[in-house]
Structures are given as C-alpha cells and as structure tokens.
Scaffold this active site. Structure first.
Site, PDB file in Angstrom:
ATOM      1  N   ASP A   1      10.803  -6.786   0.010  1.00 60.71           N
ATOM      2  CA  ASP A   1      11.886  -5.979   0.036  1.00 60.71           C
ATOM      3  C   ASP A   1      12.222  -5.319   1.420  1.00 60.71           C
ATOM      4  OD1 ASP A   1      13.747  -4.399  -0.813  1.00 60.71           O
ATOM      5  OD2 ASP A   1      12.601  -2.787  -1.977  1.00 60.71           O
TER       6      ASP A   1
ATOM      7  N   GLY B   1       0.904  -1.090  -0.046  1.00 60.11           N
ATOM      8  CA  GLY B   1       0.139   0.054  -0.110  1.00 60.11           C
ATOM      9  C   GLY B   1       0.680   1.205   0.101  1.00 60.11           C
TER      10      GLY B   1
END
Length: 376
Positions: free
Chosen positions: A265, A241
């Site tokens: 990540d 998001g």
C-alpha cells in the site's frame, strides 16, 4: 545460467542447499544438493526467493501512479523493482471520474507493455465512514454506468476493484465487476457481517488491507473482518509494524494458511525521505517513516505506507516470527494466484526467471527480472 545458494525457496519447501537453472527469460529447472554441472554463479550464504508480486501500491521513489503519466509510473516501478518487486499493480485512489479515467487509460499502456501486472482501483466506491486517506468528496455509490466506464477505460487492464458492498448498488457492483473477470475486493467498508457475506456470495474474492479502514471485529458483530476470515478468500496484510501488530499477523496467517497476501500500500515516499507528499488529491506528511493525512499535528489518518516488499518480508519473518516459506508464499505465490498471473510468483520450471537474492539478514542483494539482472 546455473546458480547455487545455501537456500532456494520453492513453493513446497526451502532447498538447503539448492540450485536454479535458467535459459533466457525462463526457469528451466530447480533442484537441491549437487548441481548438474559447475555453476556459473555461487551465491553462498544467501536465500533465493521468487520475485515479489505487489497487488496494492500507489507510488514510490517520490512519484505516484495517480498522475497517470508514463514517466511517473516508471519511477514507481523502478523504485520497487530495486527492492525485489518484479510484478506490481498500479493502484489509483479515489478522485473525479475524469481524472481516474485518464489515469486508467495511461496506465493501461504500461500494462500492455508488461511493465505493470494490472491496475487496481481503490475507490471511488468506498464508505465515507471508513474513507481513510481518500478524499470524502470523491466518494460515490457505484452507479452501473460509472463502473462500466472505468473498466472500459482500461480495456482489460483493470485487474482489481476495491469497494464497500454496503453502499447503494454495492452488491450489484460486485456481481458486475466479478462478471467482467475482475477481482472484486471488500475494503474501506462499514459493512455488517451479513452484508459482507452477501458480497462474498456475489463474487467478491479478496479483502483489501484486512482490519485497516474496516468496521472492527466484534464478538457479537464480526463485521467484514469476520466474514473475510470465515470464507475461503484471500486477504491483504500490511506488514510494517504500523498498520498491524505482529500478533495480528501471526493470528491471520494461522487462521488462513495459504490465503494471506502481503502488500505494501506504498505511496510516493516509499524508498524516500520524510517530507510532504501527495496521495491523489490529498496532502500527506511523512514523519519517522509513517505517512498520514496532513493536519499539521501528525495525528491524521494513516495514508498508505512507505513500505517496500523486502521490508515487509523482513518484518514478517524477523519481528512477527513467521516461517520464511509462508512469508514468501504471501509475498509472491499467493498474490500471483489471486490475479491469475500463472507466469510468475514461484521458482518453478517454465515460469519467468524472476528472483531475488537475499543476504543472511533478508536484505536485497540482487534482483533478476525475466532472466536479466536489474540489480547486482
């Protein structure tokens, strides 16, 4: 052990209800309906999915892979394993050749022990214009000797290298990396569409965190995003998001069925509180769960994420509205296939017994790795 659940997610469909039989560290059989005997464990209103496979993770639990120590790596692995990631990469950011080589050699020991699925080099061959949270002074053009040196340091443990193909020697580096049996990924790049296509033709097979740290998609110059969407290759997506709008997730999943790979990540703050951290040599501040380069204002470049894969799955299903079957494929099956990890990534007979038990809200309740519960 025979377990049953209201939903068991296989590569082809969601079995409702379903059952899974394991023996030791292997899956023996998966089926739907009535199990062949009285189950050892009845999970009821739960969803059983394959263990998550994360190809892009820098840290978690307060530790980072960049330090290259086994102790730090174990903290990272444990933090993500508790949230369902049973196979993961050790991703290393751009740094000096000596420090990167040392980290690669140390992490390679964990790869050989089976604790890590492989090493991912994110740099140092990245575009200064799209450096993101990478130290500009550590970036360089991919000299053949430097490429060979870092690959050799891993002695087969390096599985993926992210690079910018427009740099001097970039296309040749793609050929060199892919020729060594390593996945060459396009990322942190300001390449044009034509240069990105040339890299794909030279052997690049994946796009690192699509849209992020890339020349933007434009209707007259599609750039690397357009080239990656246009080719039969995999693309990473960070479903938190922050990095991507839910509409972008839906668009890419529709454009590249079966080719989307969810990654975290994640940096050291994943699974931890807000505060000050490091990503390689860079200072990072985490505020409201968002990691950025420390500039004192909170407006610096996004610096990885604080995501865990279970949260990515929840966001993709519950916020972006994507089908559970497609999301599980992107979190487990597609990344395993991209790295040639034939032993994991799906609930199928013969594969390693890696599975995650999710509740009705898709929160993690149990985690099994190689037939043993690591979280109950």
């Amino acid at each position: 052990m025979l377990l049953t659940a209201d939903r068991v997610v296989t590569p082809a469909r969601v079995l409702a209800p379903g059952w899974l039989l394991s023996d030791g560290d292997r899956i023996v059989e998966v089926g739907d309906g009535t199990p062949p005997r009285t189950p050892d464990l009845e999970l009821g209103d739960a969803t059983v999915v394959p263990g998550f496979v994360d190809l892009h993770v820098h840290g978690g639990g307060g530790a980072s892979f960049d330090t290259g120590t086994a102790e730090a790596a174990e903290v990272v692995v444990s933090a993500h394993l508790a949230q369902g990631t049973t196979s993961m990469a050790g991703s290393i950011v751009s740094d000096s050749p000596d420090r990167m080589g040392r980290a690669v050699r140390e992490l390679a020991l964990l790869v050989r022990e089976g604790r890590l699925a492989g090493i991912h080099l994110e740099g140092p061959w990245l575009s200064p214009e799209r450096s993101g949270a990478h130290q500009p002074g550590a970036l360089a053009a991919p000299d053949p000797a430097a490429v060979d040196s870092l690959l050799a340091a891993g002695d087969g443990a390096v599985r993926m290298v992210t690079l910018a193909p427009e740099l001097p020697g970039g296309i040749e580096a793609v050929r060199r990396i892919s020729g060594a049996g390593v996945v060459a990924a396009i990322g942190h790049t300001d390449a044009s569409y034509d240069v990105a296509r040339e890299a794909l033709e030279a052997g690049a097979r994946l796009g690192t965190h699509l849209f992020n740290a890339m020349r933007p998609l434009h209707h007259r110059e599609p750039g690397p995003v357009g080239a990656l969407l246009d080719a039969p290759v995999d693309v990473e997506l960070i479903a938190d998001g922050v990095h991507l709008h839910p509409a972008v997730l839906r668009t890419v999943f529709a454009a590249k069925p079966g080719r989307c790979i969810l990654v975290t990540d994640a940096m050291a703050a994943a699974g931890g509180p807000d505060g000050d951290y490091r990503l390689g040599p860079m200072a990072i501040e985490v505020r409201d769960g968002v990691a950025r380069l420390a500039d004192g204002t909170g407006s610096g470049a996004i610096a990885g994420s604080t995501l865990t894969m279970d949260a990515a799955v929840r966001f993709a299903v519950r916020t972006a509205g994507l089908p559970l079957l497609d999301v599980v494929h992107a979190a487990s099956t597609a990344p395993a296939r991209a790295w040639g990890l034939d032993d994991v990534g799906a609930l199928e007979a013969g594969r390693r017994a890696d599975l995650v038990v999710l509740d009705a809200d898709l929160s993690v309740r149990r985690v099994m790795r190689a037939g043993a519960w690591v979280r109950r």
